[in-house]
Design an enzyme around this catalytic site. Sequence first.
Site, PDB file in Angstrom:
ATOM      1  N   LYS A 162       0.843  -1.203   0.000  1.00 32.30           N
ATOM      2  CA  LYS A 162       0.000   0.000   0.000  1.00 32.30           C
ATOM      3  C   LYS A 162       0.881   1.258   0.000  1.00 32.30           C
ATOM      4  O   LYS A 162       0.602   2.225  -0.709  1.00 32.30           O
ATOM      5  CB  LYS A 162      -0.923  -0.041   1.225  1.00 32.30           C
ATOM      6  N   LYS A 197      -0.580  11.684   5.742  1.00 30.88           N
ATOM      7  CA  LYS A 197      -0.315  10.597   6.708  1.00 30.88           C
ATOM      8  C   LYS A 197       0.488   9.487   6.045  1.00 30.88           C
ATOM      9  O   LYS A 197       1.487   9.002   6.591  1.00 30.88           O
ATOM     10  CB  LYS A 197      -1.670  10.075   7.225  1.00 30.88           C
TER      11      LYS A 197
HETATM   12  P1  NAP Z   1     -12.587   8.896   6.602  1.00 35.83           P
HETATM   13  O1  NAP Z   1     -13.749   9.117   5.701  1.00 35.83           O
HETATM   14  O2  NAP Z   1     -11.854  10.076   7.169  1.00 35.83           O
HETATM   15  O3  NAP Z   1     -13.081   7.946   7.793  1.00 35.83           O
HETATM   16  C1  NAP Z   1     -12.248   7.679   8.873  1.00 35.83           C
HETATM   17  C2  NAP Z   1     -12.922   6.690   9.799  1.00 35.83           C
HETATM   18  O4  NAP Z   1     -12.056   6.484  10.941  1.00 35.83           O
HETATM   19  C3  NAP Z   1     -14.263   7.159  10.359  1.00 35.83           C
HETATM   20  O5  NAP Z   1     -15.108   6.056  10.547  1.00 35.83           O
HETATM   21  C4  NAP Z   1     -13.844   7.746  11.707  1.00 35.83           C
HETATM   22  O6  NAP Z   1     -14.872   7.819  12.653  1.00 35.83           O
HETATM   23  C5  NAP Z   1     -12.801   6.739  12.144  1.00 35.83           C
HETATM   24  N1  NAP Z   1     -11.922   7.270  13.179  1.00 35.83           N
HETATM   25  C6  NAP Z   1     -10.993   8.253  13.047  1.00 35.83           C
HETATM   26  N2  NAP Z   1     -10.373   8.467  14.236  1.00 35.83           N
HETATM   27  C7  NAP Z   1     -10.942   7.609  15.120  1.00 35.83           C
HETATM   28  C8  NAP Z   1     -10.734   7.337  16.504  1.00 35.83           C
HETATM   29  N3  NAP Z   1      -9.806   8.002  17.220  1.00 35.83           N
HETATM   30  N4  NAP Z   1     -11.477   6.387  17.087  1.00 35.83           N
HETATM   31  C9  NAP Z   1     -12.405   5.695  16.386  1.00 35.83           C
HETATM   32  N5  NAP Z   1     -12.660   5.893  15.068  1.00 35.83           N
HETATM   33  C10 NAP Z   1     -11.922   6.843  14.445  1.00 35.83           C
HETATM   34  O7  NAP Z   1     -11.450   8.025   5.907  1.00 35.83           O
HETATM   35  P2  NAP Z   1     -11.512   7.070   4.637  1.00 35.83           P
HETATM   36  O8  NAP Z   1     -11.238   7.881   3.421  1.00 35.83           O
HETATM   37  O9  NAP Z   1     -12.700   6.196   4.714  1.00 35.83           O
HETATM   38  O10 NAP Z   1     -10.163   6.231   4.883  1.00 35.83           O
HETATM   39  C11 NAP Z   1     -10.099   5.149   5.792  1.00 35.83           C
HETATM   40  C12 NAP Z   1      -8.750   4.463   5.594  1.00 35.83           C
HETATM   41  O11 NAP Z   1      -8.656   4.015   4.231  1.00 35.83           O
HETATM   42  C13 NAP Z   1      -7.533   5.380   5.804  1.00 35.83           C
HETATM   43  O12 NAP Z   1      -6.497   4.628   6.363  1.00 35.83           O
HETATM   44  C14 NAP Z   1      -7.187   5.836   4.389  1.00 35.83           C
HETATM   45  O13 NAP Z   1      -5.834   6.214   4.271  1.00 35.83           O
HETATM   46  C15 NAP Z   1      -7.515   4.572   3.620  1.00 35.83           C
HETATM   47  N6  NAP Z   1      -7.841   4.766   2.202  1.00 35.83           N
HETATM   48  C16 NAP Z   1      -8.662   5.776   1.797  1.00 35.83           C
HETATM   49  C17 NAP Z   1      -8.957   5.917   0.442  1.00 35.83           C
HETATM   50  C18 NAP Z   1      -9.840   7.022  -0.077  1.00 35.83           C
HETATM   51  O14 NAP Z   1      -9.834   7.252  -1.291  1.00 35.83           O
HETATM   52  N7  NAP Z   1     -10.599   7.732   0.759  1.00 35.83           N
HETATM   53  C19 NAP Z   1      -8.427   5.013  -0.486  1.00 35.83           C
HETATM   54  C20 NAP Z   1      -7.622   3.957  -0.039  1.00 35.83           C
HETATM   55  C21 NAP Z   1      -7.342   3.845   1.317  1.00 35.83           C
HETATM   56  P3  NAP Z   1     -15.830   9.121  12.700  1.00 35.83           P
HETATM   57  O15 NAP Z   1     -16.845   8.899  11.631  1.00 35.83           O
HETATM   58  O16 NAP Z   1     -16.371   9.118  14.072  1.00 35.83           O
HETATM   59  O17 NAP Z   1     -14.958  10.319  12.426  1.00 35.83           O
END
Ligand code: NAP
Length: 292
Positions: free
Chosen positions: A172, A240
């Site tokens: 990744k 990050k």
């Molecule tokens: P996101 O929309 O920002 O969602 C983050 C999630 O993490 C939410 O459910 C959030 O809860 C939870 N969270 C954050 N801090 C927390 C804590 N201290 N305790 C408990 N829950 C917590 O992120 P995302 O885009 O879905 O990405 C999720 C992961 O996938 C990341 O590692 C990212 O790098 C990876 N990723 C993302 C993409 C993309 O295109 N977006 C693609 C590939 C991989 P709340 O809802 O309460 O804030």
Amino acid sequence: MKPKIGFMGLGIMGGPMAANILKAGYPLLVYNRTPEKAQPLAQAGAEVAATPKALAQAADVIIVMVTGPEALHELLWGAHGAAEELNSPKAFINMSSVSPYYTRAMAQRLAPSGVNFVDAPVSGSKKPAEDATLLILAGGAPGQVAAVTPILQTMGKKVIYCGEAGQGSMMKMMVNLLLGAMMEGLAEALNFGKLGGLDLEAMLDVIFSGPLNCGLYQMKADMFRHNAFPVAFPLKHMTKDFKFVVDTAYQTGAPAPVAHQLLHLYRLGLSHGLGDQDFAAIYQVLNGLVKP
Ligand code: NAP
């Protein structure tokens, strides 16, 4: 009978990924720190757990898709954390993007529980998460990865085995290094051309008419056309991941001169308030539309 899946983290990616597990007919239990985000899944037939611990107690396979190490730590070892409910023959799959070092440490810490640990971050963004066409980069013991592959296949078009636990995260970071560099390259070149008096459409025509044409640039072109960067992959998450890339490069001894520069540039994006925009907003850092 299909195993019961417990899915934690219903953000941009986790929400649609969990929805696809449900659509595939698995019984689904969900948890999200902000409970409102679980409502659409509850309406679609998922159960909602009150705490990570309650989720892990009731589920056979626990999947986590959250921001990074701090969030994982909170869900596993924080108040009402899931860790003490993990045991054999349950499986724990981390799909969040974290460093290989963190993944190996997490696997070691969970090993005494006997839980089957699988490291399975994803390549692909919001649309592939919705369409179940993610690439899933799996690490772990081959038998343990094979056991959960049917579940992973409900979220992606391909599961690629990368090696032992930690190697999914390594893959990744490799792919995000390339992704971040390609995006910055496009943004830098378009801004360079713009300041030299070139027309944006003419520049895109040149790029798309030759070997530089690619799915990524096609997908993001409208963002540059409108100078608007609605979020698919947040710039804060790319920042990050560049920190993890740079940390990993120090550990392996890999030269990563561009990664260091890009970490700095994406961090500038954060300081310009672009963290919740798509990472293509690196263009706005470069073209000076957002003042420091
Ligand atoms: P996101 O929309 O920002 O969602 C983050 C999630 O993490 C939410 O459910 C959030 O809860 C939870 N969270 C954050 N801090 C927390 C804590 N201290 N305790 C408990 N829950 C917590 O992120 P995302 O885009 O879905 O990405 C999720 C992961 O996938 C990341 O590692 C990212 O790098 C990876 N990723 C993302 C993409 C993309 O295109 N977006 C693609 C590939 C991989 P709340 O809802 O309460 O804030």
